[in-house]
Design an enzyme around this catalytic site. Structure first.
Site, PDB file in Angstrom:
ATOM      1  N   GLU A 119      47.871  35.304  36.940  1.00 43.84           N
ATOM      2  CA  GLU A 119      49.263  34.839  36.037  1.00 43.84           C
ATOM      3  C   GLU A 119      50.216  34.615  37.054  1.00 43.84           C
ATOM      4  O   GLU A 119      51.184  36.224  37.847  1.00 43.84           O
ATOM      5  CB  GLU A 119      49.098  35.635  35.017  1.00 43.84           C
ATOM      6  CG  GLU A 119      50.341  35.154  34.166  1.00 43.84           C
ATOM      7  CD  GLU A 119      50.208  35.649  32.960  1.00 43.84           C
ATOM      8  OE1 GLU A 119      49.537  36.844  32.545  1.00 43.84           O
ATOM      9  OE2 GLU A 119      51.298  35.811  32.048  1.00 43.84           O
ATOM     10  N   ARG A 159      37.965  46.369  38.222  1.00 44.40           N
ATOM     11  CA  ARG A 159      38.977  46.140  38.932  1.00 44.40           C
ATOM     12  C   ARG A 159      39.058  47.903  40.328  1.00 44.40           C
ATOM     13  O   ARG A 159      38.689  48.946  39.948  1.00 44.40           O
ATOM     14  CB  ARG A 159      39.698  47.173  37.605  1.00 44.40           C
ATOM     15  CG  ARG A 159      40.812  46.347  37.043  1.00 44.40           C
ATOM     16  CD  ARG A 159      41.149  46.733  35.665  1.00 44.40           C
ATOM     17  NE  ARG A 159      42.789  46.258  35.648  1.00 44.40           N
ATOM     18  CZ  ARG A 159      42.884  44.536  36.028  1.00 44.40           C
ATOM     19  NH1 ARG A 159      42.923  44.042  35.315  1.00 44.40           N
ATOM     20  NH2 ARG A 159      44.286  44.368  36.473  1.00 44.40           N
ATOM     21  N   LYS A 176      51.181  44.723  36.636  1.00 41.78           N
ATOM     22  CA  LYS A 176      51.901  43.855  37.493  1.00 41.78           C
ATOM     23  C   LYS A 176      53.297  44.674  36.289  1.00 41.78           C
ATOM     24  O   LYS A 176      54.578  44.594  36.702  1.00 41.78           O
ATOM     25  CB  LYS A 176      51.999  42.569  37.423  1.00 41.78           C
ATOM     26  CG  LYS A 176      51.576  41.524  38.433  1.00 41.78           C
ATOM     27  CD  LYS A 176      51.273  40.587  38.196  1.00 41.78           C
ATOM     28  CE  LYS A 176      49.998  39.984  37.422  1.00 41.78           C
ATOM     29  NZ  LYS A 176      49.759  38.966  37.665  1.00 41.78           N
TER      30      LYS A 176
HETATM   31  P1  ATP Z   1      47.898  42.841  35.664  1.00 35.73           P
HETATM   32  O1  ATP Z   1      47.552  44.030  34.847  1.00 35.73           O
HETATM   33  O2  ATP Z   1      48.854  43.428  36.380  1.00 35.73           O
HETATM   34  O3  ATP Z   1      48.912  41.830  35.381  1.00 35.73           O
HETATM   35  P2  ATP Z   1      45.799  40.559  35.974  1.00 35.73           P
HETATM   36  O4  ATP Z   1      44.804  41.195  35.939  1.00 35.73           O
HETATM   37  O5  ATP Z   1      46.163  40.853  34.864  1.00 35.73           O
HETATM   38  O6  ATP Z   1      46.735  42.109  36.620  1.00 35.73           O
HETATM   39  P3  ATP Z   1      46.210  38.773  36.721  1.00 35.73           P
HETATM   40  O7  ATP Z   1      46.987  37.712  37.490  1.00 35.73           O
HETATM   41  O8  ATP Z   1      45.737  37.590  35.245  1.00 35.73           O
HETATM   42  O9  ATP Z   1      46.632  39.901  36.681  1.00 35.73           O
HETATM   43  O10 ATP Z   1      44.902  38.333  37.747  1.00 35.73           O
HETATM   44  C1  ATP Z   1      44.176  37.812  38.361  1.00 35.73           C
HETATM   45  C2  ATP Z   1      43.112  37.489  39.718  1.00 35.73           C
HETATM   46  O11 ATP Z   1      43.025  39.396  40.375  1.00 35.73           O
HETATM   47  C3  ATP Z   1      42.987  38.360  38.119  1.00 35.73           C
HETATM   48  O12 ATP Z   1      41.359  37.184  38.905  1.00 35.73           O
HETATM   49  C4  ATP Z   1      41.834  39.708  37.926  1.00 35.73           C
HETATM   50  O13 ATP Z   1      40.539  39.992  37.514  1.00 35.73           O
HETATM   51  C5  ATP Z   1      42.264  39.544  38.899  1.00 35.73           C
HETATM   52  N1  ATP Z   1      43.079  41.048  39.200  1.00 35.73           N
HETATM   53  C6  ATP Z   1      43.649  41.753  38.957  1.00 35.73           C
HETATM   54  N2  ATP Z   1      44.291  43.029  39.383  1.00 35.73           N
HETATM   55  C7  ATP Z   1      42.692  43.822  39.962  1.00 35.73           C
HETATM   56  C8  ATP Z   1      43.032  44.629  40.009  1.00 35.73           C
HETATM   57  N3  ATP Z   1      43.351  45.804  40.119  1.00 35.73           N
HETATM   58  N4  ATP Z   1      41.111  44.860  41.027  1.00 35.73           N
HETATM   59  C9  ATP Z   1      40.576  43.801  40.904  1.00 35.73           C
HETATM   60  N5  ATP Z   1      41.366  42.759  40.968  1.00 35.73           N
HETATM   61  C10 ATP Z   1      42.408  42.785  39.962  1.00 35.73           C
HETATM   62 MG    MG Z   2      47.961  39.880  33.185  1.00 32.50          MG
END
Ligand code: ATP
Ligand code: MG
Length: 552
Positions: free
Chosen positions: A33, A257, A267
């Site tokens: 995102e 994760r 983020k």
């Molecule tokens: P955040 O909470 O930091 O915003 P998010 O999962 O909402 O993380 P996205 O931009 O939606 O962030 O994630 C893009 C991809 O990265 C998704 O497939 C997500 O599962 C993966 N991802 C994000 N954070 C992690 C993590 N800590 N470990 C493994 N994969 C991750």
């Molecule tokens: Mg997110």
């Protein structure tokens, strides 16, 4: 083949899918995102998704999951692309969930026509109240049984902008008594009169994550849609939409994760650190963002090796940051150019060396002969580290002290005779005699010394600001501690020193990595100008924290 690593669970699934002919080619996607900069958690997901399609000869799409107009921004889109490229991966198609808004709208209409979606006039609070609990069924909304015609009309008018934010939603009509709460008539569209970074003001209704993600996967024929564990309960809904719409059957798989010790990986939390100025931007070298780590001097190779070493798990855990640093040192040891820099200077005067002479000495540039040599100027006045001199030497002290001898790296053996102190008792200058026949590579002095120290010639040295970093947080897992995670910020995470560096470092480039002998790995910072050198310490030569743990 005996030394081959065993397959992880996704590789097993994929090998089986290929062997049974379920797929001819596998297709994955990385779906960020664009609401912040990528962090090390994303690096795991990138290495996993791209790594699988490299290994099995498929491809990976980069899909921006941009269905939330309020938090998303083009700046983030650009940084995400830069970070993925820097990590060394290439996506097949650059795609945006927002490009599918028309198709998603059509899918919603299809569901309405099948009697599987309805417009609800309840507020989100009222909907939540009727949702039930994991042990009690929910209750139907009074709007649940609207006619198909009425739903089509209202949904169209939602799209036309007739209604205010929050006044109506489109919901899937599934089962208000379902054991999976997410299946209790989930929201699929909401009204949001907001400008979108790509579609502008075209839309005032936006699909929810669950209605966008699986369908986007299906549109792209993604075979293996990999996400993190918190999406397990969403899988049932993911499959339901695909089945009801009769679209390409993508499948969702989940892994744990990735968390790293002494930092936070969300983020939203990282944005707080930036906005509240606990750090100097997303690419602050203390941040666990990919851009921060790049600026700090981490190499793409070290991050990829780390992700490979850690592998993937089905249960959440915190990985020790020192493992990442270990991978970094392994890589930098092979690739960093060697140089000398004195971080906490003490003046050393060689009393028997001609004050008007500059001698050019040669020193090796890297870990082996292949890196060649460079010239370093030597003269009678040098800077050495304060910590390399002891007025009253400790036991087994092999460096300088009154009467003690040491080798100056790539130069001569010197013996300390006397020293000066200022009124406050600080040692200001030490005076040594050098041994002319002890030159490195041509030593006939017969003097045996155990210590070798680094130095720079005072008249030739350049000055540089050197930024030394420590953990950003004082505790291993700041997100699991009581109170605000920001209460655990390490106030000493940045120390700045004025250093003297050998003149070759005035030609340092942002891409090049350096080992400052005995002091660690360093790189030029983007704050450097033609007037002012600025270096970041990427990592120390040894793991100082590991030692502390042992001592404690
Ligand atoms: P955040 O909470 O930091 O915003 P998010 O999962 O909402 O993380 P996205 O931009 O939606 O962030 O994630 C893009 C991809 O990265 C998704 O497939 C997500 O599962 C993966 N991802 C994000 N954070 C992690 C993590 N800590 N470990 C493994 N994969 C991750
Ligand atoms: Mg997110």
């Amino acid at each position: 083949m005996s030394e081959e690593k065993s397959l992880n669970f996704l590789e097993e699934i994929i090998e089986n899918d290929l062997a049974t002919g379920k797929y001819q080619q596998i297709i994955t996607r990385f779906p960020p995102e664009p609401n912040g900069y990528l962090h090390m958690g994303h690096a795991t997901s990138i290495c996993l998704n791209f790594g699988l399609t490299q290994k099995y000869d498929g491809y990976t799409n980069l899909r921006f999951d941009d269905t939330n107009p309020v938090t998303e921004d083009t700046e983030y889109v650009e940084s995400i692309k830069e970070d993925i490229k820097w990590l060394g991966f290439e996506w097949k198609h650059e795609l945006y969930a927002s490009d599918y808004f028309d198709t998603l709208y059509e899918y919603a209409v299809t569901l309405i026509n099948k009697g599987l979606a309805y417009v609800d006039d309840l507020s989100s609070e009222a909907i939540a109240q009727l949702k039930g609990t994991p042990t009690e069924p929910g209750k139907d909304s009074p709007y649940r049984n609207r006619s198909i015609a009425e739903n089509l009309d209202l949904f169209e008018r939602m799209k036309q902008g007739e209604f205010a934010d929050g006044t109506r939603t489109l919901r899937a009509k599934i089962d208000m008594a379902h054991t999976n709460m997410l299946m209790r008539d989930p929201l699929i569209y909401r009204i949001k009169h907001a400008h979108h970074h790509r579609t502008g003001d075209k839309w005032c209704i936006y699909p929810m994550y669950d209605f966008a993600h699986g369908q986007s996967d299906a549109i792209e024929n993604i075979t293996h849609s990999i996400c993190t564990l918190e999406f397990i309960p969403h899988r049932e809904l993911y499959d339901w939409f695909i089945e009801q719409l009769g679209i390409y059957p993508s499948h969702q798989y989940e892994f744990a994760r990735r968390n790293l010790s002494y930092t936070v990986m969300s983020k939203r939390k990282l944005l707080q650190l930036v906005n509240e100025k606990h750090v100097n931007g997303w690419d602050d070298p203390r941040m666990p963002t990919i851009s921060g780590m790049r600026r700090r001097g981490f190499t793409p190779q070290s991050i990829r090796t780390f992700c490979e070493k850690v592998g993937i798990a089905k249960r959440e855990n915190v990985i020790d940051f020192s493992l990442l640093e270990f991978c970094l040192r392994e890589d930098l040891n092979q690739t960093a150019l060697r140089a000398m820099a004195v971080l906490e200077p003490l003046k050393l005067v060689i009393t028997n060396y001609d004050a008007a002479t500059t001698e050019m000495l040669t020193s090796e540039n890297g870990p082996d002969e292949a890196y060649g040599h460079r010239e370093i100027p030597f003269s009678n006045t040098l800077w050495i580290e304060q910590e390399d001199f002891m007025e009253v030497p400790a036991k087994k002290w092999f460096r300088l002290a009154p009467g003690a001898s040491v080798r100056l790296k790539s130069a001569y053996i010197v013996t300390c005779d006397t020293f000066d102190k200022d009124a406050a008792g600080n040692i200001t200058t030490i005076y040594c005699t050098y041994h002319p026949n002890s030159k490195s590579g041509n030593d006939s002095s017969g003097i045996a010394v155990k210590g070798v120290i680094h130095w720079v010639s005072a008249a030739h040295a350049a000055t540089a600001e050197v930024r030394l970093y420590d953990r950003l947080f004082k505790v291993e897992n700041p997100q699991s501690e009581e109170g605000d995670f920001k209460d655990y910020i390490n106030p000493q995470s940045l120390t700045t020193v004025q250093a003297y560096v050998e003149p070759s470092l005035t030609k340092a480039t942002l891409q090049q990595r350096y080992q400052f002998l005995r002091k660690g790995y360093f790189c030029l910072d983007k704050d450097a100008t033609s007037e002012k050198l600025v270096f970041n310490r990427t990592v120390t030569l040894k793991d100082a924290w590991a030692k502390e743990v042992k001592k404690a």
